[in-house]
Design a protein around this motif. Structure first.
Motif, PDB file in Angstrom:
ATOM      1  N   ILE A  55      -4.138   5.295   4.533  1.00  0.00           N
ATOM      2  CA  ILE A  55      -3.145   6.335   4.237  1.00  0.00           C
ATOM      3  C   ILE A  55      -3.844   7.631   3.831  1.00  0.00           C
ATOM      4  O   ILE A  55      -3.496   8.725   4.286  1.00  0.00           O
ATOM      5  CB  ILE A  55      -2.191   5.873   3.127  1.00  0.00           C
ATOM      6  CG1 ILE A  55      -1.288   4.750   3.635  1.00  0.00           C
ATOM      7  CG2 ILE A  55      -1.339   7.045   2.631  1.00  0.00           C
ATOM      8  CD1 ILE A  55      -0.420   4.134   2.556  1.00  0.00           C
ATOM      9  N   LYS A  56      -4.840   7.509   2.957  1.00  0.00           N
ATOM     10  CA  LYS A  56      -5.583   8.687   2.521  1.00  0.00           C
ATOM     11  C   LYS A  56      -6.285   9.360   3.702  1.00  0.00           C
ATOM     12  O   LYS A  56      -6.343  10.586   3.807  1.00  0.00           O
ATOM     13  CB  LYS A  56      -6.604   8.288   1.455  1.00  0.00           C
ATOM     14  CG  LYS A  56      -5.988   7.721   0.174  1.00  0.00           C
ATOM     15  CD  LYS A  56      -5.112   8.751  -0.515  1.00  0.00           C
ATOM     16  CE  LYS A  56      -4.553   8.203  -1.822  1.00  0.00           C
ATOM     17  NZ  LYS A  56      -3.677   9.200  -2.508  1.00  0.00           N
ATOM     18  N   VAL A  69       0.955   4.251  -2.975  1.00  0.00           N
ATOM     19  CA  VAL A  69       0.542   5.633  -2.708  1.00  0.00           C
ATOM     20  C   VAL A  69       1.700   6.613  -2.901  1.00  0.00           C
ATOM     21  O   VAL A  69       1.515   7.704  -3.450  1.00  0.00           O
ATOM     22  CB  VAL A  69      -0.027   5.753  -1.282  1.00  0.00           C
ATOM     23  CG1 VAL A  69      -0.325   7.225  -0.948  1.00  0.00           C
ATOM     24  CG2 VAL A  69      -1.297   4.925  -1.135  1.00  0.00           C
ATOM     25  N   PHE A  70       2.903   6.232  -2.475  1.00  0.00           N
ATOM     26  CA  PHE A  70       4.043   7.159  -2.513  1.00  0.00           C
ATOM     27  C   PHE A  70       5.063   6.762  -3.567  1.00  0.00           C
ATOM     28  O   PHE A  70       6.254   7.046  -3.420  1.00  0.00           O
ATOM     29  CB  PHE A  70       4.724   7.204  -1.131  1.00  0.00           C
ATOM     30  CG  PHE A  70       3.868   7.760  -0.041  1.00  0.00           C
ATOM     31  CD1 PHE A  70       3.673   9.130   0.085  1.00  0.00           C
ATOM     32  CD2 PHE A  70       3.240   6.922   0.869  1.00  0.00           C
ATOM     33  CE1 PHE A  70       2.882   9.655   1.100  1.00  0.00           C
ATOM     34  CE2 PHE A  70       2.449   7.427   1.881  1.00  0.00           C
ATOM     35  CZ  PHE A  70       2.263   8.791   1.998  1.00  0.00           C
ATOM     36  N   TRP A  71       4.617   6.132  -4.645  1.00  0.00           N
ATOM     37  CA  TRP A  71       5.563   5.596  -5.629  1.00  0.00           C
ATOM     38  C   TRP A  71       6.427   6.687  -6.257  1.00  0.00           C
ATOM     39  O   TRP A  71       7.611   6.447  -6.565  1.00  0.00           O
ATOM     40  CB  TRP A  71       4.820   4.802  -6.700  1.00  0.00           C
ATOM     41  CG  TRP A  71       3.977   5.612  -7.635  1.00  0.00           C
ATOM     42  CD1 TRP A  71       2.673   5.945  -7.507  1.00  0.00           C
ATOM     43  CD2 TRP A  71       4.414   6.205  -8.876  1.00  0.00           C
ATOM     44  NE1 TRP A  71       2.249   6.693  -8.565  1.00  0.00           N
ATOM     45  CE2 TRP A  71       3.303   6.867  -9.428  1.00  0.00           C
ATOM     46  CE3 TRP A  71       5.637   6.222  -9.569  1.00  0.00           C
ATOM     47  CZ2 TRP A  71       3.374   7.565 -10.625  1.00  0.00           C
ATOM     48  CZ3 TRP A  71       5.711   6.915 -10.767  1.00  0.00           C
ATOM     49  CH2 TRP A  71       4.584   7.569 -11.291  1.00  0.00           C
ATOM     50  N   ILE A 122      -4.335   1.317   1.815  1.00  0.00           N
ATOM     51  CA  ILE A 122      -4.420   2.482   0.932  1.00  0.00           C
ATOM     52  C   ILE A 122      -5.483   3.453   1.435  1.00  0.00           C
ATOM     53  O   ILE A 122      -5.266   4.672   1.490  1.00  0.00           O
ATOM     54  CB  ILE A 122      -4.734   2.037  -0.509  1.00  0.00           C
ATOM     55  CG1 ILE A 122      -3.540   1.269  -1.096  1.00  0.00           C
ATOM     56  CG2 ILE A 122      -5.070   3.232  -1.389  1.00  0.00           C
ATOM     57  CD1 ILE A 122      -3.809   0.648  -2.451  1.00  0.00           C
ATOM     58  N   ALA A 158       0.826  -1.207   0.000  1.00  0.00           N
ATOM     59  CA  ALA A 158       0.000   0.000   0.000  1.00  0.00           C
ATOM     60  C   ALA A 158       0.863   1.261   0.000  1.00  0.00           C
ATOM     61  O   ALA A 158       0.595   2.222  -0.734  1.00  0.00           O
ATOM     62  CB  ALA A 158      -0.934  -0.009   1.214  1.00  0.00           C
ATOM     63  N   GLN A 188      -3.702  11.281   5.886  1.00  0.00           N
ATOM     64  CA  GLN A 188      -3.326  12.541   5.249  1.00  0.00           C
ATOM     65  C   GLN A 188      -4.377  13.612   5.521  1.00  0.00           C
ATOM     66  O   GLN A 188      -4.050  14.768   5.806  1.00  0.00           O
ATOM     67  CB  GLN A 188      -3.145  12.336   3.740  1.00  0.00           C
ATOM     68  CG  GLN A 188      -1.924  11.497   3.388  1.00  0.00           C
ATOM     69  CD  GLN A 188      -1.827  11.191   1.906  1.00  0.00           C
ATOM     70  OE1 GLN A 188      -2.827  10.985   1.228  1.00  0.00           O
ATOM     71  NE2 GLN A 188      -0.606  11.152   1.382  1.00  0.00           N
ATOM     72  N   SER A 241       4.468  11.750   5.056  1.00  0.00           N
ATOM     73  CA  SER A 241       5.204  11.014   4.026  1.00  0.00           C
ATOM     74  C   SER A 241       6.513  10.454   4.582  1.00  0.00           C
ATOM     75  O   SER A 241       6.896   9.318   4.268  1.00  0.00           O
ATOM     76  CB  SER A 241       5.491  11.922   2.819  1.00  0.00           C
ATOM     77  OG  SER A 241       6.271  13.043   3.195  1.00  0.00           O
TER      78      SER A 241
END
Length: 291
Positions: free
Chosen positions: A244-245, A59-61, A241, A55, A248, A196
């Motif tokens: 994480i959203k 998200v942070f790729w 995922i 995940a 944030q 992040s």
């Protein structure tokens, strides 16, 4: 352990891994009351962490790719004699600070077996105390002034403090994301950067845990059905995922204090239940295990 149970634990892992409430602490409670504590339960929790690792990478790729490429640029500058700590680009500084934050995890090689026993034992009082620590950190960080530090000006002291928080979070009940985000904000990190930095910092920690603990489990002959593993991985990745959203949004809206209230309440309840279980001979655990 069946597939439905694996999906449920993946749901718990995916949400709580990134929500600042401690995935390991919640999983320890679930495994305690469902009777899945022990080597197989601990192994499965490590596999669920792999799902949440997926995940983070999804998200942070972009940031992860930038850091990956910057590593090779940095090596090239070192060999050409062009490396400069004072004038390095933001991505390179962030990469170096992440490395510094990861170094304290080396201490856990000395204590990993002792920490693992807290997740595998038949007691939840320690988890309750750790929940209380998590709640305290979240309330402290929520009262901090808005930060100003980001990838351009993060210092070694900042990185070491966040790294120490990550080491403490190996205890079940101390949230890794909650402790690292909170410590970063208390050191003056910008809110978005604290999030992040925390999540990307968790990548080597999760990989290290998988390598160390899966090897131990294989030596002990512990195994899980393939369907159970796949169900747990997919479930934890999907809900990871979403979590994480949500984090944030929570940090941006300065709502960490509500998670602090939750973990403190959960900590008090867990400590009380743990004491009752020890006195009563684990009656609640036996009731749920029999269902």
């Amino acid at each position: 352990m069946g597939i439905f149970d694996a999906i449920f634990q993946g749901f718990v892992q995916g949400l709580t891994e990134f929500l600042p409430v401690s995935s390991s602490g919640h999983l320890s409670l679930v495994q305690y009351f469902t009777g899945n504590s022990g080597d197989s339960g601990f192994l499965f929790s490590i596999l669920l962490h792999a799902g949440t690792l997926i995940a983070v990478c999804l998200v942070f790729w972009r940031t992860i790719l930038e850091l990956f490429l910057e590593f090779f640029y940095m090596i090239g500058d070192i060999f050409r004699g062009r490396f400069s700590f004072s004038t390095m680009p933001a991505a390179r500084r962030m990469l170096l600070m992440l490395i510094v934050s990861t170094l304290p995890l080396g201490l856990m090689l000395l204590f990993k077996d002792a920490v693992a026993r807290f997740s595998q034992d038949n007691d939840i009082v320690v988890e309750g105390i750790c929940f209380l620590i998590t709640g305290t950190l979240l309330l402290m960080s929520s009262s901090c002034r808005k930060g100003w530090k980001n990838a351009k000006n993060t210092g070694i002291k900042d990185a070491l403090v966040v790294g120490a928080a990550q080491v403490a979070a190996t205890m079940p009940g101390i949230s890794r994301s909650g402790s690292t985000i909170s410590s970063g904000m208390m050191m003056g990190f910008e809110q978005a950067y604290a999030v992040s930095y925390s999540f990307i910092l968790g990548i080597p920690a999760v990989l290290g845990a998988i390598i160390l603990e899966v090897g131990d489990a294989v030596e002990q002959g512990t195994s899980l059905p393939t369907g159970v593993v796949i169900a747990g991985l997919l479930s934890s990745a999907l809900f990871g995922i979403l979590a994480i959203k949500l984090v944030q949004w929570v940090v941006k809206g300065n709502k960490l204090k509500y998670f602090g209230y939750y973990t403190i309440a959960l900590g008090v309840l867990t400590v009380c239940l743990g004491i009752f279980e020890m006195v009563s001979g684990h009656q609640i655990q036996q009731f749920f295990s029999s269902l």
